[in-house]
Design a protein around this motif. Structure first.
Motif, PDB file in Angstrom:
ATOM      1  N   ALA A 196      68.250 -14.967  47.651  1.00 49.39           N
ATOM      2  CA  ALA A 196      67.594 -14.203  48.714  1.00 49.39           C
ATOM      3  C   ALA A 196      66.353 -14.904  49.249  1.00 49.39           C
ATOM      4  CB  ALA A 196      67.235 -12.811  48.205  1.00 49.39           C
ATOM      5  N   ARG A 201      70.379  -8.099  47.890  1.00 45.94           N
ATOM      6  CA  ARG A 201      69.674  -9.356  48.139  1.00 45.94           C
ATOM      7  C   ARG A 201      68.560  -9.150  49.161  1.00 45.94           C
ATOM      8  NH1 ARG A 201      75.126 -11.502  48.166  1.00 45.94           N
ATOM      9  NH2 ARG A 201      75.047 -11.617  50.452  1.00 45.94           N
ATOM     10  N   GLU A 202      68.850  -8.377  50.209  1.00 44.15           N
ATOM     11  CA  GLU A 202      67.834  -8.101  51.229  1.00 44.15           C
ATOM     12  C   GLU A 202      66.657  -7.342  50.625  1.00 44.15           C
ATOM     13  OE1 GLU A 202      67.426  -5.929  55.627  1.00 44.15           O
ATOM     14  OE2 GLU A 202      69.411  -6.294  54.737  1.00 44.15           O
ATOM     15  N   VAL A 217      67.204  -0.989  51.714  1.00 50.48           N
ATOM     16  CA  VAL A 217      66.752  -2.346  52.018  1.00 50.48           C
ATOM     17  C   VAL A 217      65.247  -2.379  52.290  1.00 50.48           C
ATOM     18  CG1 VAL A 217      68.991  -3.098  52.870  1.00 50.48           C
ATOM     19  CG2 VAL A 217      67.346  -2.098  54.465  1.00 50.48           C
TER      20      VAL A 217
END
Length: 259
Positions: free
Chosen positions: A110, A84-85, A53
């Protein structure tokens, strides 16, 4: 899987581009040979590889590929939240990022956009004409495609496509770059990330494979459509891949100079 912080590369050599492959049937395909001059490292998230992430862990660039699941199907695909992060963080951190099809939908979500699963226009598959908006002129990743258009007033490029979900609202601050006759948001840019709904990486065999897996799609028609415009499709896909490599190399030098 961890890489050195790309903001200050300590040794010369090929820059690292991390690819997130989310589906066994949606590989890097033609980009494997077109991403010449960078080291590609693939995270097979569908097979259990952990998705970082922190954008510092992806190297010098990021590509997020497509897949059959929806962008919000977190139960079926538990790596989606981390991806998405990562997309949100990379787009803010200045990491050159290319998000394709499902990846583009995830990028939009996101950064605050909106998605519609099984959008009413239906499946957009085969070869489509991507129509460039004025905002695409001079774009460092996609602007070169305008030089490939047949006529100035037409400003469109053929691209492979295969999707049924669609972005219906772009994130605030995103630049809207392209549309198609069926779906408006074919390409957009936000921060250092680009989302493309089409599949510039897909060759004729992969596009045909996708078509053969869908009873509602005429696979022979898809193959014929690709064959009739194969030279244009190949040139367009290669143009995007090579522009991405240039962007990665130039961005790395710029970020290193600021350290």
């Amino acid at each position: 899987m961890t890489f050195e912080n790309s903001s200050a590369p300590s040794t010369p050599g090929p820059r690292v581009v991390t690819v997130i492959q989310q589906d066994a049937n949606v590989p890097l395909d033609m980009f494997e040979k077109w991403l010449d001059g960078v080291e590609v490292r693939t995270i097979h998230s569908y097979a259990g590889d952990e998705v970082p992430v922190d954008p510092a862990e992806v190297g010098d660039g990021l590509i997020v590929l497509g897949g059959e699941m929806s962008a919000v199907d977190d139960v079926v695909a538990p790596w989606l939240p981390a991806t998405r992060e990562l997309l949100a963080a990379a787009s803010v951190a200045g990491v050159p990022t290319l998000a394709i099809c499902l990846g583009a939908q995830m990028l939009a979500l996101a950064r605050g956009g909106r998605l519609q699963v099984a959008a009413p226009p239906g499946i957009e598959t085969g070869v489509i004409d991507v129509q460039w908006r004025p905002e695409a002129v001079g774009d460092v990743l996609l602007g070169g495609l305008l030089d490939l258009t047949v006529a100035e007033e037409r400003r469109s490029t053929p691209m492979p496509s295969n999707h049924g979900d669609a972005v219906v609202d772009l994130p605030r601050g995103a630049a809207w770059l392209a549309s198609s006759a069926m779906y408006p948001y074919q390409a957009f840019r936000i921060g250092s990330a680009w989302g493309v709904q089409f599949h510039p990486e897909a060759g004729t065999d992969l596009l045909s494979q996708w078509a053969e897996g869908d009873d509602d799609v005429d696979a022979a028609e898809v193959r014929d459509a690709y064959a009739s415009r194969a030279d244009e499709l190949t040139e367009a896909g290669r143009t995007i891949a090579q522009a991405f490599v240039r962007l990665v190399n130039e961005s790395t030098v710029t970020r290193a100079a600021l350290v």
